[in-house]
Design a protein around this motif. Structure first.
Motif, mmCIF file in Angstrom:
data_model
loop_
_atom_site.group_PDB
_atom_site.id
_atom_site.type_symbol
_atom_site.label_atom_id
_atom_site.label_comp_id
_atom_site.label_asym_id
_atom_site.label_seq_id
_atom_site.Cartn_x
_atom_site.Cartn_y
_atom_site.Cartn_z
ATOM 1 N N GLN A 135 49.570 17.243 49.393
ATOM 2 C CA GLN A 135 49.506 16.504 50.655
ATOM 3 C C GLN A 135 50.095 17.301 51.816
ATOM 4 O OE1 GLN A 135 50.820 12.493 50.332
ATOM 5 N NE2 GLN A 135 50.249 11.967 52.419
ATOM 6 N N GLU A 136 51.228 17.931 51.601
ATOM 7 C CA GLU A 136 51.845 18.704 52.682
ATOM 8 C C GLU A 136 50.960 19.865 53.102
ATOM 9 O OE1 GLU A 136 55.977 21.212 53.563
ATOM 10 O OE2 GLU A 136 55.828 19.896 51.815
ATOM 11 N N LEU A 137 50.379 20.570 52.127
ATOM 12 C CA LEU A 137 49.481 21.680 52.437
ATOM 13 C C LEU A 137 48.249 21.189 53.193
ATOM 14 C CD1 LEU A 137 48.441 24.599 52.152
ATOM 15 C CD2 LEU A 137 47.584 23.978 49.879
ATOM 16 N N THR A 189 47.938 18.475 55.032
ATOM 17 C CA THR A 189 48.316 18.011 56.368
ATOM 18 C C THR A 189 48.460 19.179 57.331
ATOM 19 O OG1 THR A 189 49.474 16.103 55.427
ATOM 20 C CG2 THR A 189 50.032 16.715 57.680
ATOM 21 N N SER A 190 49.128 20.251 56.892
ATOM 22 C CA SER A 190 49.286 21.416 57.766
ATOM 23 C C SER A 190 47.956 22.110 58.013
ATOM 24 C CB SER A 190 50.287 22.392 57.145
ATOM 25 O OG SER A 190 49.811 22.874 55.890
ATOM 26 N N THR A 191 47.053 22.082 57.029
ATOM 27 C CA THR A 191 45.737 22.712 57.191
ATOM 28 C C THR A 191 44.876 21.938 58.187
ATOM 29 O OG1 THR A 191 45.793 23.563 54.931
ATOM 30 C CG2 THR A 191 43.639 23.418 55.985
ATOM 31 N N GLY A 246 45.843 19.904 60.697
ATOM 32 C CA GLY A 246 46.361 19.880 62.055
ATOM 33 C C GLY A 246 46.695 18.466 62.509
ATOM 34 N N GLU A 247 47.300 18.393 63.701
ATOM 35 C CA GLU A 247 47.801 17.109 64.204
ATOM 36 C C GLU A 247 46.690 16.159 64.631
ATOM 37 O OE1 GLU A 247 50.491 18.037 67.299
ATOM 38 O OE2 GLU A 247 52.029 18.900 65.970
ATOM 39 N N ARG A 267 43.911 12.707 60.966
ATOM 40 C CA ARG A 267 44.769 11.863 60.140
ATOM 41 C C ARG A 267 44.283 11.908 58.692
ATOM 42 N NH1 ARG A 267 44.698 6.242 59.065
ATOM 43 N NH2 ARG A 267 43.000 5.968 60.586
ATOM 44 N N ARG A 295 37.695 19.587 58.523
ATOM 45 C CA ARG A 295 38.426 19.873 59.768
ATOM 46 C C ARG A 295 37.515 20.519 60.813
ATOM 47 N NH1 ARG A 295 42.055 24.914 59.272
ATOM 48 N NH2 ARG A 295 39.948 25.759 59.408
#
Length: 579
Positions: A289-291, A293-295, A297-298, A301, A332
């Motif tokens: 999940q962390e990877l 989310t960073s991939t 971008g903001e 969601r 993305r």
């Protein structure tokens, strides 16, 4: 004889010259006739390849020959036929997809003279057979259309001639035309799906062979750059040191990108050695999940919807992570103004009716589903039809390789799974991956400490077997730098001779694919018979059936995939020796 036989073998590539070339090749090898029988992928039976003679000398039936040879469990010697007074003598050589037969008397053919060209010739003949079958199906569909057209015209004439039953005929005509149209549409759709599947299979065979050669070269390139980097890091006296270090780093980064592209080609062509285990898919997604989310971008969601009763899935965890990450990156890029990416898991069943509608073979049964949905720009039907082809991309030049989805497709198919994409312009895209259910409990991945440089050294004796000269020199150099006693061989015969004369080898480090008809597995088997305690580490840039079956690494086999690095080789060798 060798050069002449090789030239005659090359002449077999042309269909119109094949019969004459096969006759000349048979004479060159001391026989009367030469045949190549191809294995039918659906029935498992054999038949002469296109362009070869359809009967043996003397009028004997090749079907009877193969039947009697099979009953005798041999493909050499003399075989008598009940329908012929001729006594036929034949010598054969079997391959996975073909049987080569030389007919004559007192035969002792030198197969090695033509052996290097046989795999490529057999692959060409198999491709011709597939194309021939596809054209036959296309002709059948065309004949159905012609027949339907004639039938419709006949019904129109009957409707005009028989006024008393015109209404009834109109009703029958409408019903029949609809059924004919539906059948034609169904056949056309099936033909299109079949042609697409055959095209992907042909591209996969080509890319797999290219990736093999590239991996050898990339290992040497990356190894040389690493050596340069270590030498530069150990000195501060060179002028322009920073510039040289930067150039070395840029070149090494480019080589790593090339290695990634090659790995994706192997994944698409289903030649990547998989190591599947029982996986808790929801747990894997939580760890990613962390990877993710960073991939993303903001602006995007991420929402992960798990399943409390989710089955375990049987797959290679590393390749599954790569597949999910590839799909997240594609999503993305399809949402330049932001949006939502949803990853959902679930249990499902693929029934007989559904799998029967698929162009590729997928067994019915229980599967674990992971669905990745985005709210992006979507794709039209033309794009969807080509989305799994390698190097096909809708992105701007320099912003995509066109290998992301092809890698996902190859991984899923090699895992005995199924992948389906649903998309419409302006309505987003959903990719559904179905992977086989595992009946075992999920494996728990333990934290592994990275060994220090000192821990990777050793003094054991290692035999390196590699036919690529530069790669063999690089591997031996790395192992000598680590303190090992290193011996090397360029082919299987040299390696076996060395093993027979030596008693102190602790590890055999061998390439899988070697020349002269022997492979790394043959050397390993021979080494274990001579030295039962010897450890074995294989390396390859392209999987073959020697150590990988059904896309999966054989149990108990240690493999270091090419291209490998100094550290990768050092860690793997130490790990195998310490087991």
């Amino acid at each position: 004889m060798k050069n002449n036989a090789t030239g005659l073998l090359d002449a077999l590539a042309e269909v119109e010259k094949r019969q004459e070339a096969s006759t000349n090749l048979a004479r060159e090898m001391g026989g009367d006739a030469f045949f190549i029988f191809l294995k039918d992928e659906e029935t498992g039976s054999y038949a002469p390849a296109q362009g070869f003679l359809q009967s043996l000398p003397g009028g004997s039936s090749w079907r009877a020959f193969l039947k009697q040879a099979s009953e005798c469990n041999v493909f050499s010697g003399e075989v008598a036929f009940p329908d012929s007074k001729t006594l036929v003598s034949a010598v054969a050589r079997s391959f996975a997809e073909a049987i080569l037969v030389l007919v004559g008397r007192d035969l002792s053919p030198r197969w090695d003279d033509i052996a290097p060209g046989l795999p490529l010739l057999i692959r060409l003949l198999k491709t011709e057979a597939r194309v021939h079958d596809a054209l036959g199906r296309e002709r059948s569909a065309s004949e159905a259309v012609t027949h339907a057209t004639h039938l419709a015209k006949a019904l129109d004439r009957a409707r005009r001639d028989v006024s008393a039953t015109s209404l009834r005929l109109q009703q029958l005509n409408a019903t029949l035309e609809q059924r004919v149209a539906e059948e034609i549409a169904r056949r056309n759709e099936a033909e299109a799906a079949l042609r697409q599947a055959q095209k992907l299979e042909a591209i996969g065979q080509l890319t797999g062979g290219v990736a093999h050669d590239f991996n050898n070269l990339l290992t040497v390139i990356m190894g040389g750059l690493e050596t340069i980097g270590r030498q530069l890091a150990s000195t501060s006296e060179l002028p322009q040191l920073a510039r040289l270090m930067r150039a070395q780093s840029m070149a090494h980064h480019a080589a790593q990108r090339a290695a990634t592209l090659t790995a994706r080609l192997l994944a698409f062509s289903r030649r990547q050695p998989l190591n599947p285990n029982s996986i808790d898919l929801d747990r894997l997604l939580r760890e990613m999940q962390e990877l993710l989310t960073s991939t993303l971008g903001e602006q995007i969601r991420l929402e992960i919807v798990g399943n409390a009763g989710l089955w375990s899935v049987f797959a290679d965890a590393s390749e599954l992570e790569h597949a999910i990450l590839n799909l997240a990156v594609n999503a993305r890029d399809a949402m330049p103004n932001g949006g939502r990416l949803t990853i959902e898991t679930g249990n499902t069943w693929l029934d007989d009716d559904y799998v029967a509608s698929l162009p590729e073979p997928v067994p019915p049964g229980q599967y674990v589903l992971v669905a990745i949905s985005d709210t992006g720009i979507g794709m039209d039907k033309v794009t969807l039809d080509r989305v799994f082809e390698p190097f096909f991309t809708t992105k701007e030049t320099g912003k995509g390789t066109g290998l992301g989805l092809s890698q996902v497709y190859g991984f899923v198919r090699q895992s005995n799974g199924h992948v389906k994409i649903y998309s419409e312009p302006a309505h987003g895209t959903t990719v559904k991956i179905y992977l086989p259910r595992s009946q075992a409990e999920p494996d728990r991945q333990e934290q592994r400490n990275t060994p220090s440089a000192t821990m990777l050294k050793g003094s054991e004796a290692i035999l390196v077997v590699e036919d690529h000269d530069d790669l063999r020199a690089y591997s031996c150099g790395v192992l000598r730098d680590l303190g090992y006693q290193v011996f090397d061989a360029a082919d299987a015969a040299s390696a076996i001779r060395f093993l027979e004369s030596s008693n102190g080898i602790d590890l055999l480090f061998t390439d899988v694919v070697l020349p002269d008809g022997l492979n790394g597995r043959n050397i390993a088997d021979h080494a274990r018979r001579l030295h039962p305690a010897i450890k074995v580490l294989f390396t390859t840039g392209y999987t073959r059936n020697a150590i990988v079956h059904n896309g999966r690494l054989d149990s108990g086999v240690n493999l270091l995939s090419k291209p490998f690095t100094f550290r990768g080789l050092a860690e793997k060798v130490r790990k195998v020796l310490d087991e």
